[in-house]
Design an enzyme around this catalytic site. Sequence first.
Site, short mmCIF file in Angstrom:
data_model
loop_
_atom_site.label_atom_id
_atom_site.label_comp_id
_atom_site.label_asym_id
_atom_site.label_seq_id
_atom_site.Cartn_x
_atom_site.Cartn_y
_atom_site.Cartn_z
N GLY A 133 0.84 -1.19 0.00
CA GLY A 133 0.00 0.00 0.00
C GLY A 133 0.88 1.24 0.00
O GLY A 133 2.11 1.15 -0.06
N SER A 135 3.02 3.42 1.46
CA SER A 135 3.68 3.29 2.77
C SER A 135 5.18 3.54 2.66
O SER A 135 5.98 2.59 2.74
CB SER A 135 3.43 1.90 3.34
OG SER A 135 3.71 0.88 2.37
N ALA A 137 8.78 4.27 3.91
CA ALA A 137 9.45 3.99 5.17
C ALA A 137 9.67 5.25 5.99
O ALA A 137 9.53 5.25 7.22
CB ALA A 137 10.79 3.30 4.90
N LYS A 188 3.54 -0.50 -9.96
CA LYS A 188 3.48 0.96 -9.77
C LYS A 188 4.88 1.56 -9.81
O LYS A 188 5.05 2.73 -10.17
CB LYS A 188 2.77 1.30 -8.47
CG LYS A 188 3.32 0.63 -7.21
CD LYS A 188 4.42 1.39 -6.54
CE LYS A 188 4.91 0.66 -5.30
NZ LYS A 188 5.99 1.40 -4.61
N ASP A 241 -1.09 3.18 -3.91
CA ASP A 241 0.37 3.06 -3.96
C ASP A 241 0.93 3.76 -5.19
O ASP A 241 2.02 4.33 -5.16
CB ASP A 241 0.76 1.58 -3.97
CG ASP A 241 2.12 1.34 -3.33
OD1 ASP A 241 2.77 2.30 -2.91
OD2 ASP A 241 2.53 0.16 -3.25
N SER A 251 10.23 8.77 -3.16
CA SER A 251 10.22 7.68 -4.13
C SER A 251 11.54 7.60 -4.89
O SER A 251 11.88 8.47 -5.69
CB SER A 251 9.06 7.87 -5.13
OG SER A 251 9.17 6.93 -6.19
N ARG A 252 12.29 6.53 -4.67
CA ARG A 252 13.56 6.36 -5.39
C ARG A 252 13.30 6.04 -6.86
O ARG A 252 14.12 6.35 -7.71
CB ARG A 252 14.40 5.28 -4.73
CG ARG A 252 13.80 3.89 -4.76
CD ARG A 252 14.55 2.90 -3.90
NE ARG A 252 14.43 3.21 -2.48
CZ ARG A 252 14.86 2.41 -1.51
NH1 ARG A 252 15.45 1.27 -1.81
NH2 ARG A 252 14.69 2.73 -0.24
N ASN A 253 12.15 5.41 -7.18
CA ASN A 253 11.83 5.13 -8.57
C ASN A 253 11.55 6.43 -9.33
O ASN A 253 12.04 6.63 -10.44
CB ASN A 253 10.61 4.20 -8.64
CG ASN A 253 10.92 2.80 -8.15
OD1 ASN A 253 11.53 2.01 -8.84
ND2 ASN A 253 10.52 2.50 -6.93
#
Length: 339
Positions: A133, A135, A137, A188, A241, A251-253
């Site tokens: 979901g 979330s 860290a 995603k 998400d 978001s590292r992506n």
Amino acid sequence: MAKIWILGAGGMGVSMAVMCANNGHQVNLYSPFEQEIETLLTEREHKKLLPGIRIPDGVSMTCTLPERIDADLAIVATPSFAVRGICGELKGRIGPDTVPACVSKGFEKGSLKTLSDVMQEELPIHQSVMLSGPSHAEEIARGVPTTVVAASRSRATAERVQDMLMNRWFRIYVSDDVAGVELGGALKNVIALAAGIVDGLQLGDNPKAALMTRGITEIARLGVAMGASTETFAGLSGIGDLIVTCTSVHSRNHRAGELIGKGRTATQAIEEVGMTVEGYTAAKCAYQLAQRTGVEMPIIEQVYRVLYEDKKPSDAIRDLMGRPARHESEVIWLLSGKR
């Protein structure tokens, strides 16, 4: 109070340890890397990924797994490529009453298997639970209100995890659609890479909104072909998400995609991010799954070609915009589930 082992001391593993300890559980955090554990023990903080978040004194940390692990819950929090290995380490160490859960998102490279399938193969006597979901860290560790889904083929097992982990800032819903929850969480990341590319090119809000909307359609299309329920992709592990990963500074992506949009190669972008970028592997897996199932996924295909074939992002956008005209109602996935 539950006895919880967390396998993996990266950002998500540490954040889950902090959250579980603050909720009154007995927590053991494991990493196979001795230096990582020594640093965490000394500093009681993951300064690179979770600066300013103190690891409670009650969290035990080790780089050695005991022969028998006394736990109610064992949470796998490693990159996707390490899930099979760590589950193999758990085999024979956890008892039949321990619930193995997983917060990792992605596929097993090569086999294209979902992580729940990997866990089932390595821990066949257990019913695993997949937690997914919106979330990040960084926010879980700070006690930011967060809502996720616990998916399992056993509702009783999912509800057991729900009872153990749910608290006033971490809300959990249960689901029996394991495939849908996993595919939403894995795919995603690919769309978030594309969203980052759009931002790196400074194209504005219109294309990113379209990308996210058509992206969830592609994810649902593949999910239905693989046995998932359409409704799942309208929920927390689907559109929820997707939204957070495509828009968040955490978001590292998205970060890797933004660097690609600014001219870096995929390899350069991942090296600059300095952490695992799950969307990179997931893009190849998703492209291969689309080929295997015959599902049309034009955005996923173009991201794959940018990442693995050095296609220019501008050319990928041109090819997406130049596709044949269609009626949007050809795919009413939320209502009918038809491709």
